[in-house]
Design a protein around this motif. Structure first.
Motif, mmCIF file in Angstrom:
data_model
loop_
_atom_site.group_PDB
_atom_site.id
_atom_site.type_symbol
_atom_site.label_atom_id
_atom_site.label_comp_id
_atom_site.label_asym_id
_atom_site.label_seq_id
_atom_site.Cartn_x
_atom_site.Cartn_y
_atom_site.Cartn_z
ATOM 1 N N GLU A 104 6.218 14.633 -3.967
ATOM 2 C CA GLU A 104 7.308 13.880 -3.337
ATOM 3 C C GLU A 104 7.099 13.787 -1.829
ATOM 4 O O GLU A 104 7.248 12.721 -1.235
ATOM 5 C CB GLU A 104 8.653 14.549 -3.657
ATOM 6 C CG GLU A 104 9.854 13.736 -3.223
ATOM 7 C CD GLU A 104 10.100 12.529 -4.123
ATOM 8 O OE1 GLU A 104 10.740 11.572 -3.659
ATOM 9 O OE2 GLU A 104 9.660 12.540 -5.275
ATOM 10 N N GLU A 105 6.723 14.901 -1.183
ATOM 11 C CA GLU A 105 6.500 14.911 0.256
ATOM 12 C C GLU A 105 5.320 14.016 0.642
ATOM 13 O O GLU A 105 5.359 13.311 1.650
ATOM 14 C CB GLU A 105 6.253 16.331 0.767
ATOM 15 C CG GLU A 105 7.485 17.223 0.720
ATOM 16 C CD GLU A 105 7.662 17.917 -0.628
ATOM 17 O OE1 GLU A 105 6.923 17.602 -1.585
ATOM 18 O OE2 GLU A 105 8.547 18.773 -0.727
ATOM 19 N N TRP A 164 4.269 11.372 -0.992
ATOM 20 C CA TRP A 164 4.688 9.996 -1.172
ATOM 21 C C TRP A 164 5.583 9.536 -0.020
ATOM 22 O O TRP A 164 5.407 8.452 0.540
ATOM 23 C CB TRP A 164 5.411 9.854 -2.509
ATOM 24 C CG TRP A 164 5.783 8.445 -2.867
ATOM 25 C CD1 TRP A 164 4.931 7.403 -3.064
ATOM 26 C CD2 TRP A 164 7.093 7.946 -3.070
ATOM 27 N NE1 TRP A 164 5.629 6.271 -3.390
ATOM 28 C CE2 TRP A 164 6.974 6.579 -3.397
ATOM 29 C CE3 TRP A 164 8.360 8.514 -3.022
ATOM 30 C CZ2 TRP A 164 8.064 5.782 -3.670
ATOM 31 C CZ3 TRP A 164 9.451 7.724 -3.303
ATOM 32 C CH2 TRP A 164 9.300 6.365 -3.615
ATOM 33 N N LEU A 165 6.541 10.397 0.381
ATOM 34 C CA LEU A 165 7.437 10.039 1.474
ATOM 35 C C LEU A 165 6.688 9.927 2.799
ATOM 36 O O LEU A 165 6.961 9.034 3.602
ATOM 37 C CB LEU A 165 8.570 11.054 1.582
ATOM 38 C CG LEU A 165 9.577 11.040 0.420
ATOM 39 C CD1 LEU A 165 10.511 12.231 0.517
ATOM 40 C CD2 LEU A 165 10.345 9.734 0.390
ATOM 41 N N SER A 166 5.707 10.821 3.036
ATOM 42 C CA SER A 166 4.984 10.795 4.306
ATOM 43 C C SER A 166 3.992 9.640 4.394
ATOM 44 O O SER A 166 3.540 9.294 5.473
ATOM 45 C CB SER A 166 4.251 12.116 4.524
ATOM 46 O OG SER A 166 3.171 12.220 3.611
ATOM 47 N N SER A 167 3.661 9.026 3.278
ATOM 48 C CA SER A 167 2.731 7.886 3.294
ATOM 49 C C SER A 167 3.482 6.565 3.296
ATOM 50 O O SER A 167 2.914 5.531 2.955
ATOM 51 C CB SER A 167 1.792 7.957 2.088
ATOM 52 O OG SER A 167 2.530 7.784 0.900
ATOM 53 N N MET A 225 6.029 5.732 1.400
ATOM 54 C CA MET A 225 6.409 5.390 0.038
ATOM 55 C C MET A 225 5.515 4.288 -0.535
ATOM 56 O O MET A 225 5.958 3.400 -1.245
ATOM 57 C CB MET A 225 7.883 5.026 -0.032
ATOM 58 C CG MET A 225 8.774 6.211 0.301
ATOM 59 S SD MET A 225 10.499 5.829 0.250
ATOM 60 C CE MET A 225 10.774 5.259 1.910
ATOM 61 N N ASP A 247 1.534 7.284 -4.822
ATOM 62 C CA ASP A 247 2.587 7.845 -5.664
ATOM 63 C C ASP A 247 1.959 8.789 -6.693
ATOM 64 O O ASP A 247 1.444 8.354 -7.714
ATOM 65 C CB ASP A 247 3.366 6.723 -6.361
ATOM 66 C CG ASP A 247 4.627 7.229 -7.026
ATOM 67 O OD1 ASP A 247 4.863 8.461 -7.004
ATOM 68 O OD2 ASP A 247 5.384 6.395 -7.555
ATOM 69 N N ARG A 265 3.613 11.330 -8.112
ATOM 70 C CA ARG A 265 4.650 12.003 -8.878
ATOM 71 C C ARG A 265 4.472 11.809 -10.351
ATOM 72 O O ARG A 265 3.913 11.000 -10.902
ATOM 73 C CB ARG A 265 6.037 11.510 -8.476
ATOM 74 C CG ARG A 265 6.318 11.751 -7.038
ATOM 75 C CD ARG A 265 7.621 11.175 -6.590
ATOM 76 N NE ARG A 265 7.474 9.712 -6.623
ATOM 77 C CZ ARG A 265 8.494 8.872 -6.753
ATOM 78 N NH1 ARG A 265 9.695 9.307 -6.853
ATOM 79 N NH2 ARG A 265 8.309 7.583 -6.773
#
Length: 72
Positions: free
Chosen positions: A57-58, A60-63, A65, A70, A72
């Motif tokens: 999750e981190e 994905w958020l730092s890239s 989204m 992804d 996950r």
């Protein structure tokens, strides 16, 4: 029985999921240190089942989204 110079013989084993190695004095005709048993040089713990990687999750958020990241 012919014998060689004194050297070490190591024995690799997998005991209850843990890698062990015991060394013994040896006088075989090889004449140099040697290892017997399976090679655990690249032994890694099995990864848990599932498609997710730790901190997915981190990542994905730092890239931003981005769907390409992804995990996950």
């Amino acid at each position: 029985m012919p014998t060689g110079p004194l050297h070490a013989r190591a024995v690799n084993r997998l005991v209850n999921g843990e890698i062990t190695q015991e060394a013994f004095p040896c006088r075989c005709t090889l004449g140099e240190d040697h290892i017997e048993g399976p090679d655990f040089g690249d032994f890694e713990e099995p990864e848990p089942e599932g498609d997710s990687v730790p901190y997915a999750e981190e990542i994905w958020l730092s890239s931003g989204m981005d769907d390409d990241y992804d995990l996950r």
